[in-house]
Design a protein around this motif. Sequence first.
Motif, short mmCIF file in Angstrom:
data_model
loop_
_atom_site.label_atom_id
_atom_site.label_comp_id
_atom_site.label_asym_id
_atom_site.label_seq_id
_atom_site.Cartn_x
_atom_site.Cartn_y
_atom_site.Cartn_z
N UNK A 1 86.26 -21.49 29.85
CA UNK A 1 85.83 -22.39 28.78
C UNK A 1 84.41 -22.10 28.28
N UNK A 2 83.40 -21.95 29.15
CA UNK A 2 82.07 -21.62 28.63
C UNK A 2 82.02 -20.30 27.88
N UNK A 3 82.77 -19.31 28.37
CA UNK A 3 82.80 -18.01 27.68
C UNK A 3 83.45 -18.14 26.32
N UNK B 1 90.01 -17.44 21.78
CA UNK B 1 91.11 -17.31 22.74
C UNK B 1 91.97 -16.09 22.41
N UNK B 2 92.21 -15.86 21.13
CA UNK B 2 93.00 -14.71 20.73
C UNK B 2 92.31 -13.40 21.12
N UNK B 3 90.99 -13.35 20.94
CA UNK B 3 90.26 -12.13 21.30
C UNK B 3 90.33 -11.88 22.80
N UNK B 4 90.15 -12.92 23.60
CA UNK B 4 90.25 -12.77 25.05
C UNK B 4 91.64 -12.30 25.44
N UNK B 5 92.66 -12.79 24.76
CA UNK B 5 94.03 -12.36 25.06
C UNK B 5 94.23 -10.89 24.73
N UNK C 1 78.19 -10.62 30.15
CA UNK C 1 79.16 -10.57 29.06
C UNK C 1 78.63 -11.33 27.84
N UNK C 2 78.11 -12.52 28.08
CA UNK C 2 77.63 -13.35 26.98
C UNK C 2 76.38 -12.76 26.35
N UNK C 3 75.67 -11.91 27.08
CA UNK C 3 74.47 -11.26 26.53
C UNK C 3 74.83 -10.29 25.41
N UNK D 1 81.12 -20.20 19.11
CA UNK D 1 79.90 -20.50 18.36
C UNK D 1 79.43 -19.30 17.55
N UNK D 2 79.53 -18.11 18.16
CA UNK D 2 79.15 -16.89 17.44
C UNK D 2 80.06 -16.67 16.23
N UNK D 3 81.35 -16.91 16.41
CA UNK D 3 82.29 -16.74 15.31
C UNK D 3 82.01 -17.74 14.19
#
Length: 243
Positions: free
Chosen positions: A160-162, A189-193, A103-105, A168-170
């Motif tokens: 939390x790490x995700x 957090x809003x994007x994950x929601x 995912x982080x990739x 950081x990217x934002x």
Amino acid sequence: MSCPDFPSDPASGPTGAATPAPELSGSGANAPSCVGESEAKRQQILNGANLVFAEHGYEGASMSAIARKAGVSKGTLYNYFTNKADLFTAYVEHRCREKLPPILASIQRGRTPRETLTLMAGGIIQLITQPESLVLYRIIVSEAPHFPQLAISFWQHGPNPALATLARWLAEQTERGTMRTDDPYLAAEQFFSLCQTRIAHRKRFNMPLENEEEDKRKVIQSAVDVFLAAYALQPDAQNNSPP
């Protein structure tokens, strides 16, 4: 000679004197084999723990049941993990190390914000709707009032790490002028929601989905559109590669 399940006890020599610790330089002929066998045994235990936690939850799971399911003795189990909380934490850590990197990739240079967020949204939805993820989520929610450390451990090694990586990217996108985020972590957090609408909630409640693939495409596109509408600094920044 195969590697034993138990490492030598420093005080277990025949005279009670401390037994010298084995060399850790890897010079022994069996050293790589022992390391491999130890890791394989540890994974065997984690696989057994996954099955028991899925069936009985955290409180209902016993170390005896986990040992039986994993096909090891209780002595071997305690040789690898001090107690059930230690084992559960290791299980969470292992799953996060295994599942989060793809995912982080998604966050790579040369991709537009829309491309990055679209890939990440797909990865998030796929991860949180996997059977093991659903089981883990239910365990955390049901046991958190009685065992708050479980929720803390899950948060520290999973969400939390995700969230921190996306934040950081934002922040980088804000510096580049493609997006505007006063609080990057909150935005993450809003994007994950947004990615958890419709599909994730229904699966967590064991509710049916008539057309899961179509719903997935709709959730991904909607999450990205809504997020960029809120945070993209310029409309054309959504489609142009950053400098």
